[in-house]
Write a protein that holds these residues in place. Structure first.
Motif, PDB file in Angstrom:
ATOM      1  N   ARG A   1       0.839  -1.201   0.000  1.00  0.00           N
ATOM      2  CA  ARG A   1       0.000   0.000   0.000  1.00  0.00           C
ATOM      3  C   ARG A   1       0.874   1.251   0.000  1.00  0.00           C
ATOM      4  NH1 ARG A   1      -5.123  -2.059   3.596  1.00  0.00           N
ATOM      5  NH2 ARG A   1      -3.585  -2.753   5.096  1.00  0.00           N
TER       6      ARG A   1
ATOM      7  N   LEU B   1       2.327   1.718  -3.466  1.00  0.00           N
ATOM      8  CA  LEU B   1       1.295   2.121  -4.428  1.00  0.00           C
ATOM      9  C   LEU B   1       0.884   3.578  -4.223  1.00  0.00           C
ATOM     10  CD1 LEU B   1      -0.816  -1.158  -4.346  1.00  0.00           C
ATOM     11  CD2 LEU B   1       0.342  -0.227  -6.368  1.00  0.00           C
ATOM     12  N   ARG B   2       1.005   4.065  -2.987  1.00  0.00           N
ATOM     13  CA  ARG B   2       0.629   5.461  -2.708  1.00  0.00           C
ATOM     14  C   ARG B   2       1.774   6.432  -2.976  1.00  0.00           C
ATOM     15  NH1 ARG B   2      -2.481   4.189   3.009  1.00  0.00           N
ATOM     16  NH2 ARG B   2      -4.096   2.880   2.049  1.00  0.00           N
ATOM     17  N   ASN B   3       2.964   5.886  -3.177  1.00  0.00           N
ATOM     18  CA  ASN B   3       4.138   6.723  -3.437  1.00  0.00           C
ATOM     19  C   ASN B   3       4.882   6.163  -4.651  1.00  0.00           C
ATOM     20  OD1 ASN B   3       4.227   8.571  -0.868  1.00  0.00           O
ATOM     21  ND2 ASN B   3       3.808   6.501  -0.109  1.00  0.00           N
ATOM     22  N   PRO B   4       4.211   6.158  -5.816  1.00  0.00           N
ATOM     23  CA  PRO B   4       4.759   5.410  -6.950  1.00  0.00           C
ATOM     24  C   PRO B   4       6.016   6.042  -7.548  1.00  0.00           C
ATOM     25  CG  PRO B   4       2.759   6.587  -7.594  1.00  0.00           C
ATOM     26  CD  PRO B   4       2.873   6.717  -6.099  1.00  0.00           C
ATOM     27  N   LYS B   5       6.254   7.319  -7.315  1.00  0.00           N
ATOM     28  CA  LYS B   5       7.456   7.893  -7.904  1.00  0.00           C
ATOM     29  C   LYS B   5       8.715   7.421  -7.154  1.00  0.00           C
ATOM     30  CE  LYS B   5       7.342  11.905  -9.995  1.00  0.00           C
ATOM     31  NZ  LYS B   5       7.459  11.689 -11.457  1.00  0.00           N
TER      32      LYS B   5
ATOM     33  N   ILE C   1       6.636  -0.226  -7.955  1.00  0.00           N
ATOM     34  CA  ILE C   1       6.687  -1.693  -7.833  1.00  0.00           C
ATOM     35  C   ILE C   1       6.829  -2.315  -9.213  1.00  0.00           C
ATOM     36  CG2 ILE C   1       5.477  -3.769  -7.057  1.00  0.00           C
ATOM     37  CD1 ILE C   1       3.855  -1.947  -5.166  1.00  0.00           C
TER      38      ILE C   1
ATOM     39  N   PRO D   1       6.577  15.277   2.097  1.00  0.00           N
ATOM     40  CA  PRO D   1       5.975  14.181   2.854  1.00  0.00           C
ATOM     41  C   PRO D   1       5.521  13.050   1.933  1.00  0.00           C
ATOM     42  CG  PRO D   1       4.399  15.975   2.637  1.00  0.00           C
ATOM     43  CD  PRO D   1       5.674  16.456   2.006  1.00  0.00           C
TER      44      PRO D   1
ATOM     45  N   VAL E   1       2.982   9.678   1.422  1.00  0.00           N
ATOM     46  CA  VAL E   1       1.654   9.252   1.877  1.00  0.00           C
ATOM     47  C   VAL E   1       1.851   8.007   2.740  1.00  0.00           C
ATOM     48  CG1 VAL E   1      -0.674   8.597   1.197  1.00  0.00           C
ATOM     49  CG2 VAL E   1       0.682  10.085  -0.304  1.00  0.00           C
TER      50      VAL E   1
ATOM     51  N   HIS F   1      10.916   5.751 -11.570  1.00  0.00           N
ATOM     52  CA  HIS F   1      10.807   7.064 -10.933  1.00  0.00           C
ATOM     53  C   HIS F   1      10.207   8.150 -11.838  1.00  0.00           C
ATOM     54  CE1 HIS F   1      12.913   5.171  -7.720  1.00  0.00           C
ATOM     55  NE2 HIS F   1      14.083   5.149  -8.327  1.00  0.00           N
ATOM     56  N   GLY F   2      10.107   7.909 -13.145  1.00  0.00           N
ATOM     57  CA  GLY F   2       9.397   8.836 -14.018  1.00  0.00           C
ATOM     58  C   GLY F   2      10.029  10.215 -14.105  1.00  0.00           C
TER      59      GLY F   2
END
Lengths: 275, 275
Positions: A57, A60-64, A68, A157, A159, A194-195
């Protein structure tokens, strides 16, 4: 355990599988930069299943910072969606083992530490977009100077999820002003790595006090006509894992990555079944 | 419970939050196509925590049919990364409740079914790339004809995780031969919404017996000069959830989606903290 080591130069140009075989055989325990070009390299987080749902979780909430790219079954050391015959206990050059939030040991094999409740999470890494920058004529200074990319704690911050929380760690690469837009466009094409940058310019705006004093890695100069550009960094999840004080957690050693069979420009990081 | 319903036409042009407010107030329980244009719409899977880790693994291994765009904390009905004040118990027009793998009821509110062990997983949906196709001058026939997109079971195996496995479901859209390449390029830009097609042409090659007999939705003709193009479909995870025979599982009713505040072309599907 002290096998004759194969020099890095002799592995350049070998397939991902051949490099992993050398690592598994105990014949290569150094960094993976430049090896198996064109293939995805991965940050690693191995942790007990009890924490895996919250960690997924969190990612998934911090994809940069935490993209995964693969996840194992519980207790199963194989990662078939990332490559043929990847055994996570032996196929990474160097691991760090953390117990209760502190570094316990650095090892080249975790077979004797492996447990039936462990889950492996593989995360994308910046090697991928750096290759693309260089291929598009945008030089990357720390590579040119043979240094480690400078990494900084920020005030951005994350998530939270369960016991996982904290602030983002970023890497900094100086980019010529007239190529910054290109750097954004090129790296944005690699969300699994990281995009696009998370920002550029004034370091104080994201809580960085001094670009000459990175928290990890080596300082690199920002020359006249260049802008410091910041990307989300894979040290973020490592930091967050440490702060979470898990009884056991295993990561790769910095720069000593898992090399996947997946192409770094593939649409997804999942090999087709049987592929 | 029988509030005066607001007509679909009166909600077109309203913000995502305003549409959700109407839904929460019990004043709209119909499909969400065309509402809050530019915002991500989501497929839903709500399931007990005991199955959530495996379901997330399943989705991560099958990102084209199952692109995760949000996941809740256990027992928490709010989805702050997808929008302000989204309460998943009330903010979707229509839900389907499955018990032991069979449809138990279709409802407009799940407040009385909600449990402290439930986890919400939100998945991307095809509305997003359809909007982009139309905006780029590629007509979408089922929209023109006011039909439901035709959906087909295929023989394409999914990568399993725990009790979740099966074959991919696809949607089919006939595309003019000279626009097929554009359709691939345009939809590839939306990995959070099934991304590029999984194939085109001969339906038998992916196990579809008859394009005129979809398993769900309405048949649409493939005209001369057109090619049938196949995209991974959000019915895939619903099917897989049903086959997994969970004691309880809740989905949206087809076409009755969660509307997020996230822009459909955002780089990630996560709103920044406080954003």
């Amino acid at each position: 355990m002290t096998q004759t080591q194969i020099p890095h130069a002799d592995l350049v140009g070998q397939s991902a599988g051949a490099v992993r075989a050398a690592i598994r055989a105990g014949r290569y325990d150094r960094h993976t930069a430049g090896l198996a070009p064109g293939h995805l390299q991965c940050n690693l987080a191995i942790l007990p299943e009890a924490y895996a749902l919250d960690f997924l979780r969190f990612c998934l909430r911090n994809p940069k910072p935490c993209p995964i790219v693969g996840v194992s079954d519980t207790g199963n050391p194989m990662l078939p969606t990332l490559g043929r015959d990847i055994d996570i206990r032996t196929d990474v050059p160097r691991y760090r083992v953390f117990r209760d939030g502190a570094l316990a040991e650095e090892v080249t094999d975790i077979s004797d530490i492996w447990r039936d409740d462990l889950v492996t999470v593989a995360l994308g890494c910046s090697f991928t977009f750096e290759n693309a920058l260089v291929a598009n004529g945008i030089p990357v200074r720390h590579i040119e100077r043979d240094l480690t990319v400078p990494m900084f704690r920020t005030s951005l911050p994350l998530v939270p999820a369960g016991r996982f929380s904290g602030e983002m760690v970023v890497t900094m690469r100086p980019i010529a002003k007239n190529r910054v837009e290109d750097a954004y466009r090129i790296s944005a094409a690699f969300p699994q790595a990281h995009g696009a940058p998370i920002g550029q310019g004034d370091p104080a705006a994201i809580g960085i006090a001094d670009l000459d004093a990175p928290d990890w890695g080596d300082a690199v100069e920002v020359a006249a006509g260049e802008v410091p550009v910041y990307w989300a960094c894979g040290v973020t999840p490592q930091n967050v894992l440490l702060a979470a004080n898990l009884p056991l957690c295993i990561t790769h050693a910095p720069g000593h990555m898992l090399i996947a069979d997946v192409a770094e420009d593939a649409e997804t990081t999942v090999l087709p079944p049987g592929g």
